[in-house]
Design an enzyme around this catalytic site. Structure first.
Site, short mmCIF file in Angstrom:
data_model
loop_
_atom_site.label_atom_id
_atom_site.label_comp_id
_atom_site.label_asym_id
_atom_site.label_seq_id
_atom_site.Cartn_x
_atom_site.Cartn_y
_atom_site.Cartn_z
N HIS A 152 0.87 -1.17 0.00
CA HIS A 152 0.00 0.00 0.00
C HIS A 152 0.91 1.23 0.00
CE1 HIS A 152 -2.33 -3.13 2.21
NE2 HIS A 152 -3.37 -2.62 1.58
N TYR B 36 -4.29 3.80 3.56
CA TYR B 36 -5.29 4.54 4.31
C TYR B 36 -4.70 5.78 4.97
CZ TYR B 36 -9.49 1.58 4.74
OH TYR B 36 -10.66 0.92 4.53
N THR C 277 -7.52 3.44 -4.73
CA THR C 277 -7.43 3.62 -3.28
C THR C 277 -7.81 2.33 -2.57
OG1 THR C 277 -9.74 4.37 -3.14
CG2 THR C 277 -8.05 6.06 -3.48
N ASP C 278 -7.47 2.27 -1.30
CA ASP C 278 -7.82 1.12 -0.47
C ASP C 278 -9.09 1.44 0.30
OD1 ASP C 278 -7.90 -1.19 0.96
OD2 ASP C 278 -6.12 -0.81 2.15
N TYR C 279 -10.21 1.47 -0.40
CA TYR C 279 -11.50 1.77 0.23
C TYR C 279 -11.38 2.94 1.20
CZ TYR C 279 -16.00 1.32 2.45
OH TYR C 279 -17.26 1.58 2.92
#
Length: 228
Positions: free
Chosen positions: A145, A190, A221-223
C-alpha cells in the site's frame, strides 16, 4: 501506446455517469462500459493467494509474505506469481490486489504478516518477481500500500510523520523498484503522510510516482472514500 491520440477519441465517448461509475464503483472489479465495449473485470484480494472478505474463493492459499522473504529466493517468488496467474485464468479473474510490500515500521503493525520485510531491497526484489510471474499468465497486479501503512487500528486517522530523507531512503525504494520493473497497478494506503491522506497526496502520486518515476499505470485507493 500510452500517448496514442486514439485514447482521446475513446474517452470522449464516455458519459459522466460512466466515468463516475468507473471511479467510484470498482471494489474488487471494474464494471462493464457498453458504449466502448469494455468488459467487466474481476480483481480479488491477496496477497497470500486469492482471498475474499465474503467467503472462500476455492483457490490455493500461500504462506505469509514475511515467510516468503526469509527464503531469499527470487526464482521461487516468480514461480509463485506464475501459479497465481494460472489460478486467475482458471477462475476467470483478471487482476490481483497484491503483492503487498510496505516496509515494516513497527512490530505492532496489523499488516506485518502481509509485508515482506523491514528492508526495502528485499521487499522490492521479492515483489518484483511475483509481479513478473503473474504477468506471464496475463494477470495484472495492484501492488500495495503506497505508502507507510504502519498501523491498522484506526488507520484511516493515522498521521505518519517522517523526514523526506527517511521516506525516500526507506519507504519508497521498494515501490520504485516495482515501477521500474514493469508493475502496472498500485493501491494507495489509508494513512496520511503528515497531514495529507496518502490516496490524495499530489506530492506522492503526481510529483513522485508520475513525474519522477514515470509511472503510467492505474492507481486505486484502499476503500478510503471517507477522506473526501
Amino acid at each position: 501506446d500510452y500517448d496514442d491520440e486514439a485514447w482521446d477519441t475513446l474517452l470522449d465517448q464516455l458519459s459522466v455517469d460512466e466515468m463516475t461509475g468507473m471511479l467510484n464503483d470498482c471494489a474488487y472489479n471494474t464494471g462493464a462500459v457498453e458504449s466502448i465495449s469494455k468488459p467487466e473485470t474481476s480483481e480479488p484480494d491477496g496477497p497470500a493467494g486469492f482471498t475474499s472478505l465474503t467467503g472462500p474463493t476455492g483457490n490455493c492459499a500461500y504462506c505469509s509474505e514475511f515467510i516468503m522473504a526469509q527464503t531469499w529466493n527470487v526464482e521461487l517468488m516468480e514461480r509463485m506469481g506464475e501459479m497465481v496467474g494460472q489460478e486467475a485464468l482458471a477462475s476467470g479473474y483478471n487482476g490481483w490486489y497484491a503483492p503487498a510490500f510496505n516496509t515494516h515500521r513497527s512490530p505492532f503493525a496489523g499488516r506485518n504478516f502481509e509485508y515482506y520485510s523491514e528492508d526495502p531491497l528485499v521487499s522490492g526484489a521479492m515483489a518484483a518477481q511475483v509481479v513478473a510471474g503473474s504477468k506471464e499468465a496475463g494477470t495484472y497486479c495492484f501492488v500495495k500500500h503506497l505508502v507507510a501503512n504502519g498501523q491498522d487500528t484506526y488507520r484511516d486517522s493515522l498521521y505518519e510523520w517522517m523526514s523526506e530523507q527517511a521516506l525516500r531512503e526507506v519507504y519508497l525504494p521498494a515501490f520504485r523498484m516495482l515501477v521500474r520493473s514493469g508493475a502496472t497497478g498500485i493501491m494507495t494506503s489509508y494513512n496520511r503522510l503528515g497531514a495529507t491522506w496518502a490516496g490524495g497526496n499530489a506530492g506522492l502520486l503526481t510529483d513522485v510516482l508520475r513525474g519522477e518515476w514515470g509511472f503510467a499505470g492505474c492507481v486505486i485507493t484502499d476503500y478510503a472514500d471517507h477522506h473526501a
